[in-house]
Design an enzyme around this catalytic site. Structure first.
Site, mmCIF file in Angstrom:
data_model
loop_
_atom_site.group_PDB
_atom_site.id
_atom_site.type_symbol
_atom_site.label_atom_id
_atom_site.label_comp_id
_atom_site.label_asym_id
_atom_site.label_seq_id
_atom_site.Cartn_x
_atom_site.Cartn_y
_atom_site.Cartn_z
ATOM 1 N N ASP A 7 0.883 -1.228 0.061
ATOM 2 C CA ASP A 7 -0.028 0.128 -0.041
ATOM 3 C C ASP A 7 0.889 1.433 -0.042
ATOM 4 O OD1 ASP A 7 -2.343 1.733 0.245
ATOM 5 O OD2 ASP A 7 -2.294 1.564 2.458
ATOM 6 N N GLU A 67 -1.558 -1.821 -4.585
ATOM 7 C CA GLU A 67 -2.907 -0.971 -4.625
ATOM 8 C C GLU A 67 -2.689 0.094 -5.479
ATOM 9 O OE1 GLU A 67 -5.702 0.036 -1.547
ATOM 10 O OE2 GLU A 67 -4.585 1.816 -1.647
ATOM 11 N N ASP A 139 -1.811 0.866 8.088
ATOM 12 C CA ASP A 139 -1.201 0.846 6.671
ATOM 13 C C ASP A 139 -0.663 -0.808 6.290
ATOM 14 O OD1 ASP A 139 -1.480 3.497 5.688
ATOM 15 O OD2 ASP A 139 -0.101 3.947 7.599
#
Length: 168
Positions: A7, A67, A139
């Site tokens: 991410d 992502e 995260d």
């Protein structure tokens, strides 16, 4: 199959590694690369690259899932996110790992949060899927969700080997 989920962010980059053995998913490791907002962007991107390269070297994922970029409200933020994402793609490419991108809404739907789950809901769902007693930072759970999404996608429809990629 071992998947590294990423991410990306210009201040915090989450990462998470999941092993898939049949239908079973197991969390291997997860964390957050924290970058100093006082540093110039190019310095942060270099540090992010070094950290991701070390993670790939240590955990030897078979594939990497990142992502995808979503629509951002502010162009400057979107540009920084795109640069951080580029660093993640570069680290995976240098390690000769296949890379797959997933939009945030698909990641949320895959872990069961509908398309609009907030970060805390995603974290709770990831914890339930992987049987985690203690949740990593948000995260990191986002990155684990990306890894889960790819592991599930591969289970349902194996992705053909790309020309020039190494079989693992």
């Amino acid at each position: 199959m071992r998947v590294l989920g990423i991410d990306p962010g210009s201040l915090r980059t989450g990462w998470g590694i999941v092993d898939r053995n049949g239908n079973r998913l197991t969390a291997v490791a997860a964390g957050v690369i924290r970058l100093d907002g006082e540093d110039e962007l190019h310095v942060r991107l270099k540090e992010m690259h070094e950290a991701l390269t070390a993670i790939i070297g240590e955990h030897a994922p078979d594939e990497v899932a990142v992502e995808d970029i979503f629509q951002a409200k502010f162009a400057r933020s979107a540009l920084k996110l795109g640069q951080a994402r580029g660093v993640a793609l570069l680290a995976a490419a240098q390690a000769e790992r296949p890379v797959h991108a997933y939009p945030p809404a698909l990641v949320k739907r895959t872990v069961g949060g509908g398309g609009r789950a907030d970060k805390q809901q995603v974290a709770q769902l990831v914890g339930a899927i992987l049987g985690l007693k203690v949740l990593p930072k948000v995260d990191a759970t986002d990155a684990l969700a990306v890894a889960i999404t790819h592991a599930q996608a591969r289970r349902v429809a194996p992705i053909a080997r790309r020309p020039g990629s190494r079989a693992r």
